[in-house]
Design a protein around this motif. Structure first.
Motif, PDB file in Angstrom:
ATOM      1  N   GLN A   1     -78.213 -27.963 -46.536  1.00  0.00           N
ATOM      2  CA  GLN A   1     -79.479 -27.722 -47.205  1.00  0.00           C
ATOM      3  C   GLN A   1     -79.392 -26.612 -48.255  1.00  0.00           C
ATOM      4  N   GLY A   2     -78.213 -25.992 -48.375  1.00  0.00           N
ATOM      5  CA  GLY A   2     -78.056 -24.915 -49.352  1.00  0.00           C
ATOM      6  C   GLY A   2     -78.649 -23.594 -48.899  1.00  0.00           C
ATOM      7  N   LEU A   3     -78.929 -23.453 -47.603  1.00  0.00           N
ATOM      8  CA  LEU A   3     -79.495 -22.206 -47.082  1.00  0.00           C
ATOM      9  C   LEU A   3     -78.433 -21.170 -46.785  1.00  0.00           C
TER      10      LEU A   3
ATOM     11  N   ASN B   1     -84.448 -29.142 -36.669  1.00  0.00           N
ATOM     12  CA  ASN B   1     -84.216 -30.236 -35.719  1.00  0.00           C
ATOM     13  C   ASN B   1     -82.763 -30.217 -35.242  1.00  0.00           C
ATOM     14  N   ALA B   2     -82.309 -29.014 -34.901  1.00  0.00           N
ATOM     15  CA  ALA B   2     -80.937 -28.811 -34.430  1.00  0.00           C
ATOM     16  C   ALA B   2     -80.959 -28.495 -32.943  1.00  0.00           C
TER      17      ALA B   2
ATOM     18  N   ALA C   1     -77.087 -26.092 -36.336  1.00  0.00           N
ATOM     19  CA  ALA C   1     -78.012 -25.400 -37.244  1.00  0.00           C
ATOM     20  C   ALA C   1     -77.272 -24.873 -38.467  1.00  0.00           C
ATOM     21  N   VAL C   2     -76.082 -24.301 -38.237  1.00  0.00           N
ATOM     22  CA  VAL C   2     -75.291 -23.775 -39.355  1.00  0.00           C
ATOM     23  C   VAL C   2     -74.854 -24.912 -40.280  1.00  0.00           C
TER      24      VAL C   2
ATOM     25  N   MET D   1     -76.412 -15.072 -40.496  1.00  0.00           N
ATOM     26  CA  MET D   1     -75.632 -14.259 -39.554  1.00  0.00           C
ATOM     27  C   MET D   1     -75.038 -15.118 -38.450  1.00  0.00           C
ATOM     28  N   LEU D   2     -75.763 -16.183 -38.058  1.00  0.00           N
ATOM     29  CA  LEU D   2     -75.194 -17.117 -37.097  1.00  0.00           C
ATOM     30  C   LEU D   2     -73.951 -17.776 -37.690  1.00  0.00           C
ATOM     31  N   ALA D   3     -73.994 -18.035 -38.995  1.00  0.00           N
ATOM     32  CA  ALA D   3     -72.847 -18.640 -39.670  1.00  0.00           C
ATOM     33  C   ALA D   3     -71.650 -17.699 -39.663  1.00  0.00           C
ATOM     34  N   GLU D   4     -71.916 -16.392 -39.605  1.00  0.00           N
ATOM     35  CA  GLU D   4     -70.838 -15.407 -39.528  1.00  0.00           C
ATOM     36  C   GLU D   4     -70.275 -15.290 -38.119  1.00  0.00           C
TER      37      GLU D   4
END
Length: 205
Positions: A200-202, A186-187, A193-194, A153-156
């Motif tokens: 990382q494929g998350l 570690n962001a 983080a995004v 959701m942060l990526a959105e």
């Protein structure tokens, strides 16, 4: 300023006593080996103890540093763990074993003014002992399923309140999840983080 000198070597004690005696602002009130130091501190009540310490020569340095006077330590080896523990216990200055007369007297005077004194060589030893920081993107731990949801959701670009509404949780809980995500990835920011999540494929594009 009343100074007590402590060292296991009689030669070292004599040299340090002479150094103190030749400094107008300092007064030598006695000396002791490390075994007799606690008793001499009680007897003489010094303002400062100038202690030449060889690793393992005193088994209770931390309790000694809490005994009242200020301590200036001349360390034969810069043991980072022992020095860090000493500083937490009240040690005021740490110099290498081969510090100059001027460095020693300056450290005593600075400690008396309430300052903490670390010689560059000692500081370098402490810094080298610190665990290396993980590079960004190196996982400290796996994200939970809920944390992955929040990360996506942060990526959105959703704000905390929108994430909270969509998941049916409080904004406080969202902030907790974001803090945990930052720690585990570690962001230091949402954007970082995004980006790490994508690598990382998350986060699925």
């Amino acid at each position: 300023m009343r100074v007590l000198v402590a060292a296991d070597s009689a030669v070292v004690r004599a040299g340090l006593e002479t150094l103190i005696a030749e400094t107008p602002s300092l007064s030598i009130i006695g000396s002791a080996d490390t075994d007799a130091l606690v008793e001499r501190i009680r007897e003489l009540q010094p303002d400062v103890v100038l202690l030449e310490w060889r690793h393992g020569s005193h088994e209770s340095l931390d309790s000694l540093f809490r005994s009242g006077p200020l301590f200036v330590l001349l360390a034969e080896d810069e043991d980072p763990a022992a020095i860090a523990s000493g500083l937490r216990s009240g040690l005021r200055a740490v110099l290498p074993h081969d510090a100059s007369a001027r460095e020693i007297t300056a450290a005593i005077e600075a400690a008396a003014e309430g300052l903490i004194v670390l010689h560059p060589a000692v500081l370098a030893a402490l810094q080298l002992a610190e665990p290396p920081r993980r590079p960004p993107g190196e996982l400290n731990a796996s994200l939970t399923a809920r944390e992955i949801e929040v990360l996506r959701m942060l990526a959105e670009g959703l704000a905390n309140k929108n994430v909270a509404w969509r998941l049916g949780i409080s904004e406080h809980t969202v902030k907790f999840h974001i803090s945990s995500i930052f720690t585990k990835l570690n962001a230091s920011s949402r954007a970082e983080a995004v980006a790490i999540g994508m690598r990382q494929g998350l986060i699925l594009l």
